[in-house]
Each structure stands twice: as C-alpha cells, then as structure tokens.
Design an enzyme around this catalytic site. Structure first.
Site, short mmCIF file in Angstrom:
data_model
loop_
_atom_site.label_atom_id
_atom_site.label_comp_id
_atom_site.label_asym_id
_atom_site.label_seq_id
_atom_site.Cartn_x
_atom_site.Cartn_y
_atom_site.Cartn_z
CE LYS A 11 -0.98 4.16 -6.45
NZ LYS A 11 -0.37 3.31 -5.43
NE ARG A 49 -14.48 10.54 -9.65
CZ ARG A 49 -14.76 11.38 -10.66
NH1 ARG A 49 -15.75 11.14 -11.46
NH2 ARG A 49 -14.02 12.46 -10.84
CG PHE A 79 -1.94 -0.97 1.36
CD1 PHE A 79 -3.08 -0.88 0.59
CD2 PHE A 79 -1.83 -2.05 2.24
CE1 PHE A 79 -4.09 -1.81 0.68
CE2 PHE A 79 -2.83 -3.00 2.34
CZ PHE A 79 -3.96 -2.88 1.56
CB SER A 89 -5.56 4.15 -8.56
OG SER A 89 -6.53 5.15 -8.74
CE1 TYR A 113 -1.63 7.80 -5.83
CE2 TYR A 113 -3.49 8.07 -7.30
CZ TYR A 113 -2.87 7.39 -6.28
OH TYR A 113 -3.48 6.29 -5.71
P1 NAD Z 1 -2.72 6.30 3.23
O1 NAD Z 1 -1.92 7.52 2.97
O2 NAD Z 1 -3.69 6.33 4.35
O3 NAD Z 1 -1.76 5.04 3.44
C1 NAD Z 1 -0.52 4.92 2.79
C2 NAD Z 1 0.51 4.68 3.88
O4 NAD Z 1 1.79 4.48 3.27
C3 NAD Z 1 0.66 5.85 4.85
O5 NAD Z 1 0.50 5.37 6.17
C4 NAD Z 1 2.06 6.39 4.61
O6 NAD Z 1 2.66 6.89 5.78
C5 NAD Z 1 2.77 5.16 4.06
N1 NAD Z 1 3.90 5.42 3.17
C6 NAD Z 1 3.96 6.26 2.11
N2 NAD Z 1 5.17 6.18 1.52
C7 NAD Z 1 5.89 5.27 2.21
C8 NAD Z 1 7.20 4.76 2.09
N3 NAD Z 1 8.03 5.17 1.14
N4 NAD Z 1 7.61 3.82 2.98
C9 NAD Z 1 6.78 3.40 3.96
N5 NAD Z 1 5.54 3.84 4.13
C10 NAD Z 1 5.10 4.78 3.27
O7 NAD Z 1 -3.45 5.92 1.87
P2 NAD Z 1 -4.55 4.81 1.58
O8 NAD Z 1 -5.79 5.51 1.19
O9 NAD Z 1 -4.58 3.79 2.64
O10 NAD Z 1 -3.96 4.20 0.23
C11 NAD Z 1 -3.22 3.01 0.22
C12 NAD Z 1 -2.82 2.70 -1.19
O11 NAD Z 1 -3.97 2.60 -2.01
C13 NAD Z 1 -1.93 3.73 -1.86
O12 NAD Z 1 -0.97 3.07 -2.65
C14 NAD Z 1 -2.88 4.53 -2.70
O13 NAD Z 1 -2.24 5.12 -3.80
C15 NAD Z 1 -3.84 3.44 -3.15
N6 NAD Z 1 -5.17 3.93 -3.51
C16 NAD Z 1 -5.89 4.66 -2.62
C17 NAD Z 1 -7.15 5.14 -2.98
C18 NAD Z 1 -7.95 6.00 -2.05
O14 NAD Z 1 -8.86 6.68 -2.51
N7 NAD Z 1 -7.72 5.98 -0.75
C19 NAD Z 1 -7.67 4.83 -4.24
C20 NAD Z 1 -6.91 4.07 -5.13
C21 NAD Z 1 -5.65 3.62 -4.74
C1 WQD Z 2 -15.02 12.32 -5.92
C2 WQD Z 2 -16.05 13.21 -6.58
C3 WQD Z 2 -15.21 15.35 -7.27
C4 WQD Z 2 -14.38 16.91 -3.29
C5 WQD Z 2 -9.33 10.57 -6.34
C6 WQD Z 2 -8.06 10.26 -7.08
C7 WQD Z 2 -8.05 8.84 -7.53
C8 WQD Z 2 -8.33 7.90 -6.37
C9 WQD Z 2 -9.54 8.29 -5.59
C10 WQD Z 2 -6.26 7.17 -5.44
C11 WQD Z 2 -15.49 13.96 -7.78
C12 WQD Z 2 -16.24 15.51 -6.19
C13 WQD Z 2 -14.77 16.10 -4.33
C14 WQD Z 2 -15.14 18.07 -3.01
C15 WQD Z 2 -16.61 17.51 -4.83
N1 WQD Z 2 -7.29 7.91 -5.40
N2 WQD Z 2 -15.85 16.40 -5.09
N3 WQD Z 2 -16.23 18.32 -3.80
O1 WQD Z 2 -11.42 12.53 -7.81
O2 WQD Z 2 -12.71 10.35 -7.96
O3 WQD Z 2 -10.40 10.32 -7.22
O4 WQD Z 2 -9.45 9.67 -5.24
O5 WQD Z 2 -5.92 6.43 -6.29
O6 WQD Z 2 -6.82 8.60 -8.09
O7 WQD Z 2 -7.98 11.12 -8.20
O8 WQD Z 2 -12.11 11.27 -5.72
O9 WQD Z 2 -13.05 11.92 -3.56
O10 WQD Z 2 -11.58 13.57 -4.79
O11 WQD Z 2 -13.84 13.08 -5.69
O12 WQD Z 2 -17.60 17.78 -5.49
O13 WQD Z 2 -14.83 18.87 -2.11
O14 WQD Z 2 -16.44 14.23 -5.64
O15 WQD Z 2 -15.33 16.34 -8.25
O16 WQD Z 2 -16.52 14.01 -8.73
P1 WQD Z 2 -11.70 11.19 -7.28
P2 WQD Z 2 -12.58 12.49 -4.85
#
Ligand code: NAD
Ligand code: WQD
Length: 346
Positions: free
Chosen positions: A161, A239, A88, A132, A157
């Site tokens: 990925k 979404r 992660f 993602s 970002y």
């Molecule tokens: P998060 O920031 O809560 O968790 C990521 C963790 O990784 C954090 O605790 C951070 O301190 C740690 N970290 C970052 N870089 C590091 C490094 N170099 N070494 C060790 N630890 C490190 O984020 P999350 O929402 O739990 O996301 C987890 C994964 O899922 C990420 O790879 C993120 O890109 C991916 N992801 C998240 C979402 C989302 O919307 N939350 C959506 C799609 C993909």
């Molecule tokens: C959701 C919807 C906004 C905030 C992002 C990353 C994506 C993935 C998930 C990691 C959109 C709208 C949002 C606000 C709003 N992360 N919005 N007012 O943009 O789908 O995706 O998070 O991989 O890579 O780009 O998620 O939660 O930011 O937005 O209207 O204050 O809510 O426009 O339609 P998004 P989000």
C-alpha cells in the site's frame, strides 16, 4: 445527459460491490472488472439486481495488459469511454502477505503499475486508490492525520500500500493532467442494509467482525480476544470501525472531487474513518446489545504485529470531500449480523 463511466477494479469484492451500488445511485455508469481471486460471480449478479442500469463485467486481471486493453477498448467502442477508475483490486490478507511476499508485490504493485500505464494510453486522468491506515504502522499521535509519516511496515501487504501510493504520486508528477485520491480506510464493517451484498471471506476470517459473526452463528468456535493487557481503557486493542456504505459513499465523493475540483492537481490522501476509537471488548458489548445474541469468546494472547490503538482524524475528508460517516457502530454490527444470517441460510 450521458453519465460518466467509472471503471471499478476488484468490483466483485466486498468494498467494490458496495461502491458500485453507491456510484449507480449517484448517476454514474459503472463497469466492473475482477479476476475472482477473492470473490465470486454471484456477487456481481447480486449487485446487478440492486441497480437500474446494466453493469458490464469483465473477468480480467490488473496485471495483464491485454485484459485491461480489452476493457478500455470495448467500453470506448460502445461509445462509453472510461472517465475515471476506482482501484480496489488487491490481495489483502496480512498474514498471507508475509508468507507470499512476491505474490503480494506482483499482484498489488504490479497490478497498479499496469493500470496506470493503460490509463495513460487512454488519456484517463482520474484515479481513486484503496489505501489503508496500515501505512501509518503504530502511529505516534492518535487520532492520526494524513501528515503522519509512513513507518516501516510489519507486513508485505502494508508495504504494497505504501509502495502503490508512492507509485501513484510519481505518476502524477510525470503526468500533469493526472490526479488521484489516496483513500486510507480504517476498519470497514457491515453490509448493505438489504443484505443482498456483503462480505464473504474465504476460509477462517482474519478480521474481527466476520470471525465474531461466524462464532455467533456457531460456524466456528469462540472468538479469541487478541490481547487484554494493552495500555488501553480495557486492555484490548482500539480501532476505528466504519460502515461499508459510508465508505462506499466516500468513493462517490472522491471521484466527483477529482472530476470537478482538483483536475490535474496531483495526489491527495484522505483518512476515511469515524474519528472514534473502539476497543475489541466494546465491539463485543455493542454487538450483544444491538442483536440480542451472546458472543462466545475467550481472552487470549496478543496477536503478533497488531497495532495497539489507532483511529482517524478524518477532518480533511470532511472539509475537502464533504464526507463524514453517518452510520453508527451498532448499525454496522447489525448489518453484518443480518448478512451472516443470510449466508447461514444458504
Ligand atoms: P476483497 O478481496 O473483497 O476485494 C478485492 C477484489 O479484488 C477481489 O474481488 C479480488 O478477486 C480482486 N482482485 C485481486 N487482485 C486482482 C487482480 N490482480 N486483478 C483483478 N482483480 C483482482 O477486498 P476488499 O475488502 O473489498 O478490499 C478492497 C480494497 O480495499 C483492497 O485494495 C484492500 O487492500 C483495501 N482495503 C481493505 C480494507 C478492509 O479491511 N477490507 C481496509 C483497508 C484497505
Ligand atoms: C481488529 C481488532 C485484533 C480478530 C486489518 C489489516 C489492515 C486493514 C484492516 C486492510 C484487532 C482484534 C481480531 C480476532 C481479535 N486491512 N481481533 N480477534 O488488524 O485492525 O487491520 O484489517 O487494509 O491493514 O491489518 O483488523 O479486523 O483483523 O482486527 O481480537 O479473531 O480485533 O487484535 O485489535 P486490523 P482486524
């Protein structure tokens, strides 16, 4: 029977903590590492209180080879060699990634490279990777399936990925025994229903649900709905919001799939979503219905870089991982709100 040890990188983060709980419940031994760049030790303590095993934690950086060696060696010496990794650890703020591209590349791509190197050294051949839906950009066909091409990314970002997926695929081609599940998450929301763990964003949240919850809790001004003139059912973006516990359970299925089914058969990408598209205005409406709270919001301009509409075709995960979402949007919103209320109390 001794249980298999799974290393969870980024294990103090939002999805990592929830997945650690799901892994422990499924009988795996869990080891966590994190560098706390976006999390705190209190979340590790919280998740430890939820499981009936000791959960070793290492403050370590995935970019640092000696940090990773310490983790893999210590666990091996304890008699619990790491069998698989769920990766992660990454930086995830889309806007920040555009301002600091080198940091995002070195952290997300560099961290993955270093991890693959150490896994090879220790003969660890199973990797679940956090990808993602952002890899698809603005897809031509929705629901989007895994064969949809990667489009040039709007953000660094998203680029990281895409680059990590390719890196892992190359690693698999060069290392016959290696296999990986590339999990493309749509929009995770919610928290553990106990409200013991959840998401604690730092600063002003970028994501919809954390901002919405903070606006309702009066920690922020009103939520701005970014764009109301999109060609969608009500003009706002669409979404696919899935519950973080459903997402956590998908990781348990994915690691089992790598161990039992595909050993050494390369990489497989999976969309993880509900399969249903929901608009921003529908989210607000569902939140109000389920919590009884009024959401303060204003209608605003479009946010740069936003995809208009995306939701998952998650049939592959259903067929091959035997996974599908079980929790509703309402449940996710309710759990997010319960978690926010707990945060507000502290
Ligand atoms: P998060 O920031 O809560 O968790 C990521 C963790 O990784 C954090 O605790 C951070 O301190 C740690 N970290 C970052 N870089 C590091 C490094 N170099 N070494 C060790 N630890 C490190 O984020 P999350 O929402 O739990 O996301 C987890 C994964 O899922 C990420 O790879 C993120 O890109 C991916 N992801 C998240 C979402 C989302 O919307 N939350 C959506 C799609 C993909
Ligand atoms: C959701 C919807 C906004 C905030 C992002 C990353 C994506 C993935 C998930 C990691 C959109 C709208 C949002 C606000 C709003 N992360 N919005 N007012 O943009 O789908 O995706 O998070 O991989 O890579 O780009 O998620 O939660 O930011 O937005 O209207 O204050 O809510 O426009 O339609 P998004 P989000």
């Amino acid at each position: 029977m001794t249980s298999l040890t799974i290393l969870v990188t980024g294990g103090a983060g939002y999805i990592g903590t929830h997945t650690a709980v799901a892994l422990a419940e499924a009988g795996f031994r869990v080891v966590l590492l994190d560098n706390f760049s976006n999390s705190e030790f209190s979340m590790v303590q919280a998740l430890r209180s939820m499981v009936d095993q000791e959960v070793p934690f290492y403050e370590a950086d995935c970019r640092n080879k000696s940090d990773l060696l310490r983790v893999f060696n210590t666990e091996k010496e304890k008699g619990h060699p790491i069998s698989g990794v769920i990766h992660f650890a990454a930086l995830k703020a889309v806007g920040e990634s555009v301002e600091k591209p080198e940091l995002y590349k070195s952290n997300n791509i560099g961290g993955t490279e270093c991890l693959l190197e150490i896994m090879k050294e220790f003969g660890v051949h199973s990797l679940v990777f956090s990808s993602s839906c952002t890899v698809y950009g603005e897809p031509e066909n929705i629901p989007v399936d895994e064969r949809s091409p990667f489009l040039p990314s709007e953000s660094t970002y998203g680029y990281t990925k895409q680059a990590c997926e390719k890196l892992i695929e190359n690693h698999a081609e060069e290392n016959g025994e290696f296999s990986s599940a590339l999990l493309r998450y749509f929009n995770p929301i919610g928290a553990h229903p106990s409200a013991i763990i959840g998401e604690s964003p730092r600063g002003i949240p970028n994501n919809l649900i954390p901002f919405l919850c903070q606006a309702v809790a009066k920690l922020r001004g009103p939520l701005t709905v970014f764009g109301t003139d999109y060609p969608t059912k009500d003009g706002s973006c669409i979404r696919d919001y899935l519950h973080v516990m459903d997402l956590a359970e998908a990781h348990v299925k994915a690691i089992g799939y790598l161990f039992e089914i595909v050993k050494g058969k390369g990489c497989r990408a999976f969309n993880l979503g509900t399969g249903t598209g929901v608009s921003v205005l529908e989210v607000i409406d569902a939140f109000e219905r389920v919590t009884g709270e009024k959401v303060p919001y204003t209608l605003g301009d479009r946010r740069e870089g936003d995809v208009v509409a995306i939701w998952a075709n998650a049939e592959r995960a259903k067929e091959e991982l035997k996974w599908e979402t079980k929790r509703s949007l309402e449940q996710g919103l309710n759990d997010s709100w319960n978690w926010q209320q707990k945060l507000s109390e502290n």
